[in-house]
Design an enzyme around this catalytic site. Structure first.
Site, PDB file in Angstrom:
ATOM      1  N   PHE A   1       0.923  -1.325   0.080  1.00  0.00           N
ATOM      2  CA  PHE A   1       0.110  -0.069   0.117  1.00  0.00           C
ATOM      3  C   PHE A   1       0.883   1.311  -0.135  1.00  0.00           C
ATOM      4  O   PHE A   1       1.673   1.379   0.800  1.00  0.00           O
ATOM      5  CB  PHE A   1      -0.859   0.178   1.453  1.00  0.00           C
ATOM      6  CG  PHE A   1      -1.989   0.992   1.284  1.00  0.00           C
ATOM      7  CD1 PHE A   1      -2.918   1.173   0.277  1.00  0.00           C
ATOM      8  CD2 PHE A   1      -1.655   2.331   1.856  1.00  0.00           C
ATOM      9  CE1 PHE A   1      -3.643   2.511   0.227  1.00  0.00           C
ATOM     10  CE2 PHE A   1      -2.462   3.471   1.573  1.00  0.00           C
ATOM     11  CZ  PHE A   1      -3.550   3.388   0.823  1.00  0.00           C
TER      12      PHE A   1
ATOM     13  N   ASP B   1       9.373   2.445   1.818  1.00  0.00           N
ATOM     14  CA  ASP B   1       8.255   3.117   2.457  1.00  0.00           C
ATOM     15  C   ASP B   1       7.989   2.971   3.784  1.00  0.00           C
ATOM     16  O   ASP B   1       7.364   1.812   4.096  1.00  0.00           O
ATOM     17  CB  ASP B   1       6.850   2.605   1.519  1.00  0.00           C
ATOM     18  CG  ASP B   1       5.507   3.343   2.061  1.00  0.00           C
ATOM     19  OD1 ASP B   1       5.597   4.017   3.103  1.00  0.00           O
ATOM     20  OD2 ASP B   1       4.532   3.339   1.335  1.00  0.00           O
TER      21      ASP B   1
ATOM     22  N   LYS C   1       2.881   9.771   8.392  1.00  0.00           N
ATOM     23  CA  LYS C   1       1.870   9.504   9.652  1.00  0.00           C
ATOM     24  C   LYS C   1       2.595   9.895  11.011  1.00  0.00           C
ATOM     25  O   LYS C   1       2.201  11.018  11.192  1.00  0.00           O
ATOM     26  CB  LYS C   1       1.746   7.642   9.446  1.00  0.00           C
ATOM     27  CG  LYS C   1       0.922   7.378   8.264  1.00  0.00           C
ATOM     28  CD  LYS C   1       0.098   6.268   8.779  1.00  0.00           C
ATOM     29  CE  LYS C   1      -1.054   5.996   7.652  1.00  0.00           C
ATOM     30  NZ  LYS C   1      -0.482   5.215   6.546  1.00  0.00           N
TER      31      LYS C   1
HETATM   32  C1  LIG Z   1      -0.814   5.311   5.007  1.00  0.00           C
HETATM   33  C2  LIG Z   1       0.380   4.912   4.218  1.00  0.00           C
HETATM   34  C3  LIG Z   1       0.408   5.661   2.894  1.00  0.00           C
HETATM   35  C4  LIG Z   1      -0.263   6.891   2.560  1.00  0.00           C
HETATM   36  O1  LIG Z   1      -0.159   8.065   3.182  1.00  0.00           O
HETATM   37  P1  LIG Z   1      -1.226   9.085   2.957  1.00  0.00           P
HETATM   38  O2  LIG Z   1      -0.766   9.973   4.163  1.00  0.00           O
HETATM   39  O3  LIG Z   1      -2.514   8.561   3.591  1.00  0.00           O
HETATM   40  O4  LIG Z   1      -0.993   9.513   1.569  1.00  0.00           O
HETATM   41  C5  LIG Z   1       1.582   5.225   2.013  1.00  0.00           C
HETATM   42  N1  LIG Z   1       2.099   4.108   2.346  1.00  0.00           N
HETATM   43  C6  LIG Z   1       2.028   3.327   3.416  1.00  0.00           C
HETATM   44  C7  LIG Z   1       3.172   2.371   4.052  1.00  0.00           C
HETATM   45  C8  LIG Z   1       0.824   3.849   4.424  1.00  0.00           C
HETATM   46  O5  LIG Z   1       0.754   3.192   5.620  1.00  0.00           O
END
Ligand SMILES: *Cc1c(COP(=O)(O)O)cnc(C)c1O
Length: 394
Positions: free
Chosen positions: A136, A221, A250
């Site tokens: 994701f 990520d 986050k």
């Molecule tokens: C939440 C998340 C995203 C997206 O972040 P947003 O601030 O909602 O754009 C991308 N990568 C990972 C692993 C995430 O948990």
């Protein structure tokens, strides 16, 4: 009528229905606890999808925001401001020598990373980005393309070219997918949304070696795994490797919106004036909050607590696994916790909410539990006793 009814009415009338919401309207929160508009108390073991990583309204973060708010909220990136400089320094000192780009969300941080990799590979004809199934990476058009789950893409075609998915934790699959057009390999060290799937050390080391050998940008990520949740400041530090670009968001802002792409060494010089920008990125108020998050993690010794409470929670969940046959597997890294069930988890998480415990369910059958890093033993005990009660009724 309860206060929530009126608020839900306004949402139905004025807000796009893009979320599956549960009937809970939060008014205030402190640490691991929060209260709804009708005064009911909850234990938050999934604070804002891991945004409130050091708990809600941490006093250091609130104080930093108050102090900065009286001085300067926003300034354009054509000028300098001290909070942005200090935050970049804090990130680099806690990771590896390199340079930071500030954005406002996880998806934007990943966009910056992918643009960097495309730019780096451009003159060599390298543009393909390899990502993992069940990953994701966010909700922009490029990031739904990068995300290895069909459900986020349906209805948005045609999608940008050049993204390829391979199975997670499978080095042979990556090697087969790599061509002389591969610009980057991008993955989460622990797939959180994907169900708490943990990259092995051998896999991560093999990816690092492959990227070195083929001049491919390794992007991690860490939007959800970063900022202490994996027991180290960043999850990659559990693997004995360094990425070329790491993305954060986050928990970094302590509750305020922020994203960051951190490029190691020479990769810090790839994006140049005119190639990338963000109006709000790195604003003083948000950077002041994020700086307070780093200070809190250090001063409150939250990494030690994360490891200790992670082990304690795991032990207590293992006991539940022995007791309930529908608990299939428990996967954890510090305070990143997945409880895989043989049954659907949606009713369980809804029932937990009624009992005053907030958790999450992902991929239908996996309970995702991510309490703040400063969670106490007593709070863990209470949360597990609620889970036990809910499980016992199934
Ligand atoms: C939440 C998340 C995203 C997206 O972040 P947003 O601030 O909602 O754009 C991308 N990568 C990972 C692993 C995430 O948990």
């Amino acid at each position: 009528m309860k206060k929530i009814g009126k608020i839900i009415g306004l949402y139905d009338k004025y807000i796009m229905q893009t979320y599956k919401r549960v009937p809970l309207c939060i008014e205030k929160a402190k640490g691991v606890k929060l209260w709804d508009v009708d005064g009911k108390e909850y234990l938050d073991f999934f604070p804002g999808w891991a945004v409130s990583g050091i708990g809600h309204c941490h006093p250091k973060v609130v104080a930093a925001i108050n102090k900065q708010a009286k001085k300067l909220l926003h300034v354009s990136n054509n000028y300098y401001s001290e909070p942005q400089a200090l935050l970049a320094e804090a990130i680099i000192k806690n990771s590896y020598p390199g340079k930071v780009f500030f954005a406002n969300s996880g998806a934007e941080a990943n966009e910056a990373a992918v643009k960097l990799a495309r730019k780096y590979g451009h003159d060599k004809g390298k543009f393909e980005i390899i990502t993992m199934t069940k990953s994701f990476h966010g909700r922009t058009i490029a990031m739904i393309t990068a995300t290895g789950q069909d459900k986020v893409k349906i209805g948005f075609e045609p999608l940008p070219a050049g993204f390829i998915h391979v199975p997670f934790n499978d080095i042979e699959a990556v090697k087969e997918a790599v061509t002389d057009k591969t610009a980057a390999i991008m993955l989460e060290p622990i797939q959180c949304e994907g169900g708490i799937n943990i990259a092995t050390v051998e896999y991560m080391k093999a990816l690092r070696a492959l990227c070195d050998e083929k001049d491919i940008v390794l992007i991690l990520d860490e939007v959800q795994t970063g900022m202490g949740r994996a027991g180290k400041m960043f999850a990659y530090q559990n693997y004995g490797i360094e990425p070329d670009v790491m993305t954060l968001a986050k928990a970094l802002g302590g509750g305020l919106p922020i994203g960051a792409a951190i490029a190691r060494g020479k990769f810090g010089g790839v994006l140049t004036p005119g190639t990338h920008a963000s109006t709000f990125g790195g604003s003083p108020i948000v950077c002041a909050a994020a700086l307070a998050v780093f200070e809190a993690i250090k001063k409150d010794k939250l990494l030690a607590n994360t490891n200790k409470m992670g082990a304690y929670l795991r032990k207590k969940l293992e006991a539940l696994k022995k007791k309930y046959h529908f608990v299939k597997e428990i996967r954890t890294v510090a305070l990143i916790i997945g409880v895989e069930l043989n049954i659907k988890g949606e009713d369980i998480y809804k029932e937990c909410m009624k009992e005053g415990l907030l958790i999450n369910c992902t991929q239908d059958t996996i309970l995702r539990i991510m309490p703040p890093l400063n969670v106490t033993k007593a709070e863990v005990d209470k949360a597990v006793s609620i889970l036990d009660k809910v499980f016992s009724k199934l």
